[in-house]
Design an enzyme around this catalytic site. Structure first.
Site, mmCIF file in Angstrom:
data_model
loop_
_atom_site.group_PDB
_atom_site.id
_atom_site.type_symbol
_atom_site.label_atom_id
_atom_site.label_comp_id
_atom_site.label_asym_id
_atom_site.label_seq_id
_atom_site.Cartn_x
_atom_site.Cartn_y
_atom_site.Cartn_z
ATOM 1 N N HIS A 74 0.855 -1.191 0.000
ATOM 2 C CA HIS A 74 0.000 0.000 0.000
ATOM 3 C C HIS A 74 0.887 1.236 0.000
ATOM 4 C CE1 HIS A 74 -4.223 -1.451 1.096
ATOM 5 N NE2 HIS A 74 -3.519 -2.534 0.820
ATOM 6 N N PRO A 291 -3.996 1.235 18.725
ATOM 7 C CA PRO A 291 -3.781 0.691 17.380
ATOM 8 C C PRO A 291 -3.848 1.702 16.236
ATOM 9 C CG PRO A 291 -5.989 0.165 18.137
ATOM 10 C CD PRO A 291 -5.295 0.830 19.292
HETATM 11 C C1 PHB Z 1 -5.990 -3.552 10.848
HETATM 12 O O1 PHB Z 1 -6.213 -3.830 9.654
HETATM 13 O O2 PHB Z 1 -6.242 -4.341 11.763
HETATM 14 C C2 PHB Z 1 -5.430 -2.229 11.190
HETATM 15 C C3 PHB Z 1 -4.959 -1.416 10.175
HETATM 16 C C4 PHB Z 1 -4.458 -0.154 10.498
HETATM 17 C C5 PHB Z 1 -4.438 0.273 11.810
HETATM 18 C C6 PHB Z 1 -4.898 -0.551 12.814
HETATM 19 C C7 PHB Z 1 -5.409 -1.803 12.516
HETATM 20 O O3 PHB Z 1 -3.981 1.508 12.088
#
Ligand code: PHB
Length: 397
Positions: A74, A291
């Site tokens: 990406h 996250p």
């Molecule tokens: C995920 O796809 O689990 C994911 C992607 C980007 C993030 C956090 C989780 O910032």
């Protein structure tokens, strides 16, 4: 009976398995234990985004070929706010990219590589404590699935055992660290549908944050900001789609059967100490990030890159300088990632007590980032990963 090894590793997550793999390449034996079964490790859905440096480590050391065949590159993300979509172009600003490759797929590759190399990898063995951390023969006390005691004496013990680390108690104290909680969580879903957009969408909306992520051409991962006490089963599928759709105006979500739902708690944590004597912490045992910036697994890999070279130098050359420097060196990146994860989180989420001022200021902040090349570049550099100290030594460059 006490067994002996060079490095005893608690935890067969990305940090523990990668450390064992990198040490094995240098001819250093290790034993990895984990309380979970192989199946549990290989099927638990976790993070999905790998920094470029993480991908180089996995592919160039022979830990994973599939990251290039199954994983997908990406070159940007979309930031959505105030009804607008803005692309952050990683390739144009930082000259780098990320890979969407689910963590459990990376774990399958690492487990297969470890077993193929004939390494000692033990599932369903639960660490109880670490003894004599400050001697030159620390001991790992554990119990196997049948309840029989396991005792491993090693030159070094590494706690790669996640946020509820057992090793941390003997290094830093179980709760001893810098800590921050957030007044929201993520409601995550997995669904059977094609991707709704080419790239990931991070959306700040008046209803709250949403992230439209992906797993594969057939399976998608999406999240929306929710109350930390939310009940994952309280909403119907139709209500979940309505909630998600309202938070990404301008994009029509492709809906499909929702087959998993979970709530992800948000916290930031850094242990006060990353090392005591011959016991060292890596990955989530040492730190946790929310996250939003996708830093968790990548930070674990950066720790391990540093530590594998440090342990090699200690064990093969009798030189402890790099192990002595490990906490300070690792903490520089850890705090940068803490800042980035906190910043992305604060900029994109709706604070429960937000005033109109707070809300409009946040939109001003987002606009500052997307309208400035420096702003877009800062985000892209952090997201795709700052240069990893020690990577040259590990890759033999
Ligand atoms: C995920 O796809 O689990 C994911 C992607 C980007 C993030 C956090 C989780 O910032």
């Amino acid at each position: 009976m006490t067994e002996r090894t060079r490095v005893a590793i608690i935890g067969a997550g990305p940090a523990g398995l990668l450390l064992s793999h990198l040490l094995g390449r240098q001819g250093i034996e290790s034993i990895v234990i984990d309380q979970r079964s192989r199946e549990q490790i290989e099927t638990t859905i976790r993070a999905g985004i790998l920094e470029q440096g993480t991908v180089e480590i996995l592919s160039e050391t022979g830990a994973s070929d599939r990251v290039h065949t199954v994983g997908r590159r990406h070159e940007g993300i979309e930031l959505a706010f105030a009804g607008e979509h803005h692309r952050i172009d990683f390739a144009a600003t930082a000259g780098r990219a990320v890979w969407l490759y689910p963590q459990h797929e990376a774990l399958k590759d690492l487990i297969a590589a470890r077993l193929a190399a004939g390494q000692d990898l033990r599932f369903e063995v639960t660490a109880e404590r670490v003894e004599d951390a400050e001697s030159d023969r620390p001991r790992l006390i554990a119990r196997d699935a049948s309840g029989a005691p396991v005792e491993i004496e090693a030159d070094w013990i590494v706690g790669a055992d996640g946020s509820r680390s057992v090793a941390r108690s003997s290094v830093s104290g179980q709760r001893a660290g810098y800590f921050r909680e957030y007044p929201f969580a993520w409601f995550g879903i997995l669904c059977e549908a094609p991707p709704s957009a080419e790239e990931l969408i991070y959306s700040n909306s008046a209803e709250g944050f949403a992230l439209i992520s992906q797993r594969s051409p057939e399976v998608q991962r999406m999240y929306f900001q929710c109350d930390p006490e939310a009940d994952p089963d309280a909403l119907s599928e139709a209500e979940l789609w309505e909630t998600l759709q309202a938070r990404v105006p301008g994009t029509t979500l492709k809906e499909g059967r929702i087959f998993q739902r979970d709530i992800l708690r948000f916290r930031s944590f850094v242990a006060h100490e990353l090392r005591r004597g011959r016991v060292v912490l890596v990955g989530d045992a040492a730190h946790t990030v929310p996250p939003t910036g996708a830093k968790g697994m990548n930070l674990a890999v950066a720790d391990v890159v540093l530590l594998s070279e440090a342990l090699r130098s200690a064990l093969a050359d009798g030189d402890d300088a790099l192990v002595d420097a490990y906490p300070e060196t690792a903490l520089q990146r850890i705090w940068k990632a803490q800042h980035f994860s906190w910043w992305m989180t604060s900029m994109l989420h709706l604070q429960p007590e937000a005033s109109d001022f707070d809300r409009l200021r946040q939109l001003g902040e987002l606009r500052t980032v997307v309208e400035s090349e420096a702003g877009r570049t800062y985000l892209a550099e952090a997201y795709t990963g700052w240069p990893m100290p020690g990577i040259e030594a590990v890759l033999g460059r």
